[in-house]
Write a protein that holds these residues in place. Structure first.
Motif, short mmCIF file in Angstrom:
data_model
loop_
_atom_site.label_atom_id
_atom_site.label_comp_id
_atom_site.label_asym_id
_atom_site.label_seq_id
_atom_site.Cartn_x
_atom_site.Cartn_y
_atom_site.Cartn_z
N LYS A 156 0.67 -1.16 -0.16
CA LYS A 156 -0.26 0.18 0.02
C LYS A 156 0.74 1.14 0.11
N CYS B 66 -2.79 -2.27 8.54
CA CYS B 66 -3.24 -0.86 9.03
C CYS B 66 -1.93 -0.12 9.33
N HIS C 176 -8.49 7.05 2.79
CA HIS C 176 -9.96 6.79 3.63
C HIS C 176 -10.72 6.28 2.54
N ASN C 177 -10.96 4.89 2.57
CA ASN C 177 -11.95 4.22 1.50
C ASN C 177 -12.64 3.16 1.74
N PRO C 178 -13.71 3.66 2.95
CA PRO C 178 -14.37 2.52 3.58
C PRO C 178 -15.33 1.75 2.42
N PRO C 179 -15.82 0.56 2.74
CA PRO C 179 -15.38 -0.21 4.06
C PRO C 179 -13.90 -1.13 3.94
N TYR C 180 -13.23 -0.89 2.82
CA TYR C 180 -11.96 -1.49 2.83
C TYR C 180 -10.83 -0.76 3.73
N GLU C 181 -10.81 0.48 3.68
CA GLU C 181 -9.65 1.33 4.32
C GLU C 181 -10.23 2.32 5.16
N THR C 182 -10.06 2.47 6.40
CA THR C 182 -10.65 3.62 7.26
C THR C 182 -9.56 4.46 7.87
N ASN D 254 -8.84 -1.98 13.43
CA ASN D 254 -8.38 -2.19 12.09
C ASN D 254 -8.30 -0.92 11.25
N THR D 255 -8.16 0.16 11.57
CA THR D 255 -8.16 1.40 11.15
C THR D 255 -6.79 2.15 10.97
#
Length: 689
Positions: free
Chosen positions: A221, A271, A303-309, A382-383
């Motif tokens: 990432k 994360c 920040h790309n919910p729900p995959y990445e917060t 997990n954020t």
């Protein structure tokens, strides 16, 4: 040698009636040649030059029998203040634990905190040009040592020269290129001696960042970039750093690195811990709109919910301030800068209230608590977590480093810890030059941020010793290294500043190259969330109640389980669990030592018992004609265990006090020791118990 009550005076001032001397002043001058022959030789480092000196100076020492003086010479070089006098030495067959660079009676110029003079028994701080010179010189050091030098028998012209020289070279503002660091490096660059190859990751090449990304599994990432190579984007950022993969490199160029999420570390679950420098507070409306649009795009990359917060932690607004740290430590250090035994016992009665009023332990607790809150977001929720600060080089360094020490066992190894400091503090842009006030240009910028971090790490080390590859002594020596100007690590304000000065002078500085950030106040965060990101990021910040509930549940649940020393570590942060770093703070106070006590003394006793068991086993084996047990080499730490104390190894150097004393009123409440309290002496000598 002089009797009790060593006073002082300059020139021809007559001794006070209260002063008892067994040697006439003229006899001291007559025997100067004999004293000089006994003086310790002055050892100079490469490039070090003698500036001024004074003979017949008495180093005042307080022990159980009172106060006396050791006659010698006081010198000042461009590196240190040193006292050269004859003192008792350790036995030749006894191991010596000592600093290889700084002697017991040496004070580096950068280690001097405050200088006082005694005039007619009144203590006054000394600054600038003096009209009258003191009878006695008192030096308070940043490593909490206190030195007393009596100038009564020193020639008047020598008193003026040494006092003026010390004041000037320790207090006058300096230029960076006049630091001894450069003189030493110039003298050493032709040396053929080489040290062992580095195992510490220096993070001064893009390859080092690639290695760290692979180690933490963050290379999926995040990417290492060289957009700031040769510092063409910003002189405040390192040449190489890590950003999200989806972030275009041209965005880094837009605002000189401000508003860019910079990667610190990746958790096992993917994360990441990030940090960001905020935009300046004062902006016109057009700039605000441009920056808001820019940050809106940056925000979408992480920040790309729900995959990445993402959750943000605005340290400039919701955490301790640098002013709080500075004020707190100023009060805290006064507890340990003790001038004499009487002062020690006077403060003993109210010591705990003074400690509480300093607020230092509470600041340590808040730092550890904030790190645990960040860990809870990474580990449980997990954020991703984004730390925000005005320049991302003070509080961000503390929290990001503590999170990694607690979560990553590699950072608890010696080389891993050194690599962490190199990454988060040196390359991360901490202003060591300003925060340690090495140039004496601005006292307001002097804040012990790095020392606060080491104190937080010490709390972890003393709570979980098996989890660390290093000991508290390593941390204590590391704290001392802040004020020794032969290590380039802690003496620059930015990567650009260090590289520009080193390359310009063609120097090869020793040990870890360092990178730090420049002037304070470059970034501000007050309006970052409200004015720049609007409600979008504001919604991501937990309410204090929710955060407190999550923290307490996570904290209690972890402490209910058996500790895995190779996994996550959470410190106990309740009141009595946060302690004073005794080895660093109390090591120079003889009254605070417990002779024959402390963990090292206990370990030495255990090793003695092992030797005894081995000896018995050997006799049994010989009696039964069986194979002898192989000898265990090097079990005993010292041939004379009585020299061990609770503050080992530093207390080993305190030869002038062999027995601590307690006021008799401390014993009056002890019924079993009533006979001791009835003694006529003012003090009870524990050495005879």
């Amino acid at each position: 040698m002089l009797g009790k009550g060593v006073g002082g005076g300059s020139g021809s001032k007559a001794p006070k009636p209260s002063f008892v001397s067994y040697v006439r002043p003229e006899e001291i001058h007559t025997n100067e040649k004999e004293v000089a022959e006994k003086e310790v030789t002055l050892h100079l480092l490469p490039g070090e030059q003698l500036l001024c000196e004074a003979s017949t100076v008495l180093k005042c020492i307080q022990d159980d029998s009172g106060q006396h003086g050791i006659c010698g010479k006081l010198v000042c070089t461009d590196f240190k203040i040193a006292f050269l006098g004859e003192e008792s030495t350790l036995d030749d067959n006894e191991p010596q634990f000592k600093n290889k660079v700084i002697g017991e009676n040496d004070i580096t110029l950068h280690c001097v905190d405050q200088i006082y003079g005694v005039f007619d028994e009144k203590k006054k701080p000394l600054f600038g040009q003096l009209k009258k010179y003191p009878e006695k010189l008192i030096i308070h050091c940043k490593d909490l040592r206190v030195f007393h030098f009596c100038l009564r028998y020193t020639k008047e012209e020598e008193v003026k020269r040494i006092v003026s020289g010390i004041i000037h070279h320790t207090q006058a503002p300096k230029l960076l290129k006049r630091l001894f660091l450069f003189s030493y490096a110039t003298a050493k660059q032709n040396s053929t001696a080489t040290g062992p190859p580095h195992q510490t990751v220096m993070f001064d090449t893009i390859k080092d960042w690639h290695w760290e990304l692979e180690r933490t599994k963050g290379n999926i990432k995040y990417k290492a970039v060289n957009a700031n190579e040769d510092y063409k984007v910003c002189e405040k950022l390192p040449a190489y750093f890590v950003v999200p993969v989806s972030l275009p490199e041209e965005d880094i160029l837009c605002f000189q690195g401000r508003g860019i999420p910079i990667w610190c570390w990746s958790c096992h679950n993917g994360c990441a811990l990030l940090k960001m420098s905020a935009f300046p507070k004062e902006q016109d409306e057009s700039n605000l709109q441009i920056q808001k649009a820019f940050l809106d795009g940056i925000y979408k990359t992480i920040h790309n919910p729900p995959y990445e917060t993402l959750k943000t932690e605005d340290l400039s607004n919701s955490f301790i301030s640098l002013q709080e740290i500075q004020t707190s430590y100023s009060k805290f250090k006064q507890l340990f800068l003790i001038d004499n035994s009487s002062e020690f016992w006077d403060t003993d009665v109210k010591w705990f209230s003074l400690l509480e009023n300093s607020n230092w332990l509470d600041i340590i607790r808040r730092c550890l608590k904030k790190a645990i809150e960040v860990i809870e977001c990474l580990e449980v929720q997990n954020t991703n977590v984004l730390l925000i600060e005005e320049n991302a080089s003070d509080l961000c360094c503390i929290i990001s480093s503590l999170v990694q020490v607690m979560m990553d066992p590699y950072c608890r190894t010696r080389f891993g810890f050194q690599s962490l400091i190199q990454k988060e503090w040196i390359m991360g842009g901490h202003c060591f030059l300003d925060r340690c006030n090495h140039l004496r240009q601005n006292d307001k910028e002097e804040v012990p941020v790095f020392l606060l971090f080491l104190d937080c790490v010490w709390q972890l080390v003393q709570q979980y010793p098996p989890a660390f590859e290093f000991t508290e002594t390593y941390l204590t020596v590391l704290s001392d290294s802040l004020y020794i100007p032969i290590f380039s690590t802690f003496f620059f304000n930015s990567p650009y500043q260090k590289d520009a000065n080193v390359h310009q002078r063609q120097l090869s500085l020793p040990l870890n190259p360092n990178k730090s950030s420049p002037k304070r106040g470059f970034f501000e965060t007050d309006h970052l969330i409200k004015n720049l990101l609007g409600k979008r990021i504001s919604k991501l910040i937990n309410s204090s109640d929710e955060l407190h509930d999550n923290f307490r549940e996570f904290y209690d649940n972890w402490h209910s389980k058996i500790v895995d020393y190779h996994g996550l570590l959470l410190p106990h942060i309740e009141g009595p669990e946060i302690k004073v770093w005794a080895q660093r703070c109390l090591r120079w106070i003889p009254e605070a030592q417990i002779l024959g006590g402390g963990p090292v003394a206990i370990m030495n006793k255990v090793l003695e018992m092992m030797e005894e068991v081995q000896s018995l086993q050997k006799k049994i084996d010989e009696k039964h004609n069986s194979l002898m047990t192989p000898p265990l080499d090097g079990l005993s730490l010292l041939r004379k265990p009585a020299r061990l104390s609770s503050l080992f190894p530093f207390a080993l150097l305190q030869r002038h006090s062999s027995k601590p004393v307690l006021p008799t009123n401390s014993w009056k409440t002890l019924g079993d020791e009533e006979d001791l309290a009835k003694q006529e002496d003012e003090f009870v000598d524990l050495g005879d118990l």
